[in-house]
Motif scaffolding. Structure first.
Motif, short mmCIF file in Angstrom:
data_model
loop_
_atom_site.label_atom_id
_atom_site.label_comp_id
_atom_site.label_asym_id
_atom_site.label_seq_id
_atom_site.Cartn_x
_atom_site.Cartn_y
_atom_site.Cartn_z
N LEU A 147 -33.75 20.78 -45.72
CA LEU A 147 -34.14 19.60 -44.94
C LEU A 147 -33.79 18.31 -45.69
N GLN A 148 -33.23 17.36 -44.97
CA GLN A 148 -32.90 16.05 -45.55
C GLN A 148 -34.06 15.07 -45.41
N SER A 149 -34.82 15.19 -44.35
CA SER A 149 -35.92 14.25 -44.08
C SER A 149 -37.16 14.64 -44.89
N ALA A 150 -37.64 13.71 -45.68
CA ALA A 150 -38.85 13.95 -46.46
C ALA A 150 -40.05 14.12 -45.53
N THR A 151 -40.02 13.44 -44.40
CA THR A 151 -41.13 13.55 -43.45
C THR A 151 -41.20 14.95 -42.86
N ILE A 153 -32.49 23.18 -38.52
CA ILE A 153 -33.57 23.79 -39.29
C ILE A 153 -34.88 23.75 -38.51
N LEU A 154 -35.15 22.65 -37.83
CA LEU A 154 -36.37 22.57 -37.02
C LEU A 154 -36.32 23.57 -35.87
N ASN A 155 -35.15 23.74 -35.26
CA ASN A 155 -35.01 24.74 -34.19
C ASN A 155 -35.19 26.16 -34.75
N TYR A 156 -34.72 26.38 -35.95
CA TYR A 156 -34.90 27.66 -36.62
C TYR A 156 -36.40 27.97 -36.78
N VAL A 164 -41.70 17.59 -31.27
CA VAL A 164 -40.94 16.81 -32.24
C VAL A 164 -39.44 16.88 -31.93
N LEU A 165 -38.96 18.04 -31.56
CA LEU A 165 -37.53 18.21 -31.25
C LEU A 165 -37.13 17.53 -29.95
N GLY A 166 -38.05 17.41 -29.02
CA GLY A 166 -37.73 16.76 -27.76
C GLY A 166 -36.58 17.42 -27.04
N ASP A 167 -35.61 16.63 -26.60
CA ASP A 167 -34.47 17.14 -25.84
C ASP A 167 -33.52 17.98 -26.70
#
Length: 248
Positions: A176-180, A79-82, A130-133
């Motif tokens: 997203l699973q992470s609340a952060t 999702i972050l990559n999206y 945030v995604l890093g590698d």
């Protein structure tokens, strides 16, 4: 691996931020200093980011029949990559639009579009770091359908991209699973919605929240990743594989 956002991250100032007053930058971006993690090398772009011509990424990248391919991955990383892919597209569009502004652009329009460009670059760099590698590589964009000499073409495309972006975040939030991560995505989508409202008024004053963006319940529209990527594919030459994204 993605960065741990459970602890406050200090802001690394870049020339994007330095180019405007600090208070204005943070107010427009809607992100606290602890939320923004910029690369020290991030800069206010006057030419296309070299990363946007990359055809191989770090997460299942390669070529398919000569066409660049990226795989978004699964879970929160997917999702972050999206979102990162969409921010790449938006940053590239505004950068290109301001390289040779359309004829008759006013000082106020130039200021607005420059601010939006800087926000999109900031969002792109946030996801990148945030995604890093685990991040995908740079996408290859295709703006051949846009007449960058035309005000209506540029602002119409900008409005469409912002509307799609808002609906994309609205649709992806529940995945997203992470609340952060959800918190930070919520801060970013609120900025995207401000962009969409401003662009609407630039095209047609008073249309900032018309029925093409807000439903009868006063809620923003929602699109699934599949729906969003189908629309975005008109501006992206890279093949994006999203089959492993969560659906619920």
């Amino acid at each position: 691996m993605p960065h741990d956002l459970s602890k406050e991250v200090p802001l690394i100032q870049t020339s994007v931020e330095a180019a405007m007053p600090r208070r204005k930058f943070l107010a427009y971006a809607g992100l606290s200093a602890g939320a923004l993690l910029f690369a020290a090398s991030c800069k206010k772009e006057t030419s296309q980011d070299p990363s946007l011509t990359s055809n191989v990424n770090s997460l299942g990248g390669g070529k398919d029949g000569g066409k660049a391919v990226v795989s978004l991955g699964s879970g929160d990383i997917g999702i972050l990559n999206y979102a990162y892919a969409l921010e790449q597209l938006e940053a590239a569009f505004y950068t290109r639009a301001l390289q040779t502004p359309y004829a008759g652009i006013s000082d106020k329009e130039m200021e607005y579009l420059s601010d939006v460009r800087d926000h999109e670059i900031a969002h792109r760099e946030w996801f990148k770091n945030v995604l890093g590698d685990d991040r995908i590589g740079g996408l290859i964009v295709n703006f051949s359908s846009i007449n960058f000499d035309s005000r209506d073409s540029v602002l119409g495309t900008a409005k469409a991209l912002e509307d799609v972006g808002v609906s994309a975040y609205n649709g992806a939030g529940e995945l997203l699973q992470s609340a952060t991560y959800l918190l930070f995505a919520g801060k970013i989508v609120s900025v995207e919605a401000r962009h969409a409202a401003a662009l609407r008024d630039m095209l047609n004053y008073g249309s900032f929240a018309d029925s093409t963006a807000v439903d009868m319940n006063g809620l923003d529209l929602v699109r699934t990743p599949a729906e969003v990527l189908a629309i975005a594919s008109g501006f992206i030459s890279t093949k994006i594989i999203s089959k492993d994204l969560p659906t619920s």
